[in-house]
Design an enzyme around this catalytic site. Sequence first.
Site, PDB file in Angstrom:
ATOM      1  CB  SER A 252      -0.991  -0.043   1.164  1.00  0.00           C
ATOM      2  OG  SER A 252      -2.096   0.778   0.891  1.00  0.00           O
TER       3      SER A 252
ATOM      4  CG  ASP B 139      -6.881  -3.047  -3.322  1.00  0.00           C
ATOM      5  OD1 ASP B 139      -7.665  -2.337  -2.654  1.00  0.00           O
ATOM      6  OD2 ASP B 139      -5.657  -3.097  -3.133  1.00  0.00           O
TER       7      ASP B 139
ATOM      8  CG  HIS C  86      -5.625  -2.770   0.445  1.00  0.00           C
ATOM      9  ND1 HIS C  86      -5.044  -2.253  -0.690  1.00  0.00           N
ATOM     10  CD2 HIS C  86      -4.993  -2.172   1.494  1.00  0.00           C
ATOM     11  CE1 HIS C  86      -4.117  -1.377  -0.352  1.00  0.00           C
ATOM     12  NE2 HIS C  86      -4.063  -1.316   0.968  1.00  0.00           N
TER      13      HIS C  86
END
Length: 664
Positions: A204, A310, A341
């Site tokens: 991320s 995601d 995610h």
Amino acid sequence: MPKRMRFTTWRPLATAATAALTATAALTATLLTPTAAHTAPRTSQPVYSYENAVREAVWVDTGLDGDGDGRTDRVAVDIVRPREPAQRGRKVPVIMDASPYYSCCGRGNESQKKTYDANGDVVRMPLFYDNYFVPRGYAFVGVDLAGTNRSDGCVDVGGRSDVESAKAVVDWLNGRAKAYTTRTGTTRAKATWTNGRTGMIGKSWDGTIANGVAATGVEGLETIVPISAISSWYDYYFQQGAPLYDSGPDWLSNYVNSPDARAKCAAVQQRLVDGAPRTGDWTPLWTERDYVKDARKVKASVFLIHGMQDLNVRMKHVGQWWDALARNGVERKIWLSQTGHVDPFDFRRAEWVETLHRWFDHELLGYDNGIDREPMADIERHPDQWVTSKAWPPRGTDTVRLNPAHGDRPGVGTLGLRKGEGTETFTDDPQHSETDWAAHIDQPTPDKAGFVTRPLTRDLRLSGSSEVTVTATPTTRTAHLSAVLVDLGPATIRDYADAAEGITTLPDRTCWGPSTTGDSACFKETSAKTTDVEHTIVSRGWADLGNHASDLTGRPLTPGKRYTITLDLAATDHVVPAGHRLALIIAGTDKDLIDPPADTPTLTLDLSRTSARVPLVGGTAAFARATAGTAGTDTAGTPAPYKTLEGVDAPRSAERVPGPRNTD
């Protein structure tokens, strides 16, 4: 052509000159683990002590003064490295994770944070990287981004400060930047223990920083492994003018800034507010945070991992970054899962650790282990069932124009190769989402226009990024559009709409390297969390119709005037099985995935000027074959009128934080 030779092995090569052979062997000895100095190694082994590893901290000078205190910012760098190589005059490569989350939020499925001893040296480094790789001859470096944890400066959400936080460390590892043994002192620290060869990894925001540093072209960064990472921050907050969140980067900066930074960073916060207007217009702030435009500078290889479902860092980031890297000859590898995610450590653990190990061995130690000759892509086709592609998208993939048209029933259209005529009308309903539209695809509902192929007689594979061109006449001065591709038919998929986004956390633990009292290498196991559905969303895209003339700037619409806009749909790799149908849905607000417009428009589509461009393996011929004739066993069938096709739960309100995630 690639910019430089890649995938070479640093082992002694027979030459006519004895001096050259001696020099090469000496270089090899500084780069390889002890077991590999005189052979052609394939796998680094855990020959060094983790318990006795050197644990230290330095503060690297970034050369910036983001917090305006009159001195340049220093970022905290926590290091765990094997003690033995330096004692023997050998230098080691570095694996680095630069993150804003080491103190505020934690890393990984168990939200681990850094802990320290009385001397300020790291005791627990989150995740398994140090436990596993330090015994194998790597140093692990955890960098606190500027403005977080023990670093000076301010978080600027993907901008110069964020990127320079990590780039300066790469420079220091290669002897080009200054570091100190304390945050404010004058005693210099030098990285004499490393050869400077660095690989960046992270999920991320952490992986986003890896993308950003690679896009600077910094020397010494050999590879990056971005997991669920952003490639352009504008596309995290907007898509073609449509807002994806109800806040901007100033909220996110404040969320992760340390208390010290919050007290000093009001000016940075205001610049984030001023530079990111909620109009969705492109500004210089977004240009600074667009790494795609600088793909030509990337020298590092890229191993990219992302969940195709995601809805936090959405798959658009994958498609545009991957394509830009390909155009610039960057060596690449990719894994695409069915999850949301989620880190690969939590959906394919054993295979992930083995593959990552081999990747770093190849890229940082120069081992000829064959990973460069293996398929480029691993794709999760069904939960825990993976396939590979030699290239991605596969060779033979071609863009096919699919046209919506009227069907036999009012409000239920067809999708095929022939150009449509006439119009379809829908009214934006911000209370409905893509799952509502797909569930009622065979019904004439007022909130969407749906178009469906006949049941397929052969499997049809989509691979890459799609586009949908819409010509619409609005009744209001503002309008948002959504375009969705859907696989209509029964399947068992990972439940990406669940809070854990496709995994279940189990009580049992497995261990990945040695542990110490303060840093365990044992982590909770996970399994796939699945659900049975009758439709699967394949790809999505959104836009503000006011951006019809430019992706960069929007303008008010004239009610009753016709506009044409092309929506970018997220990259994917999905097989629509024989017996299923492929659907295109065009609608307004996708609830909880984009924000609604100021008005509630009704839009009339001109079908003759509306189409989808879809990347299909086998191209137009494959689509024609798959939609010809009558399906043998029609598992999806043509449902009776008004049958609801169940899918996952409606999307939850989108996360505003690219990183932390609560799991069960």
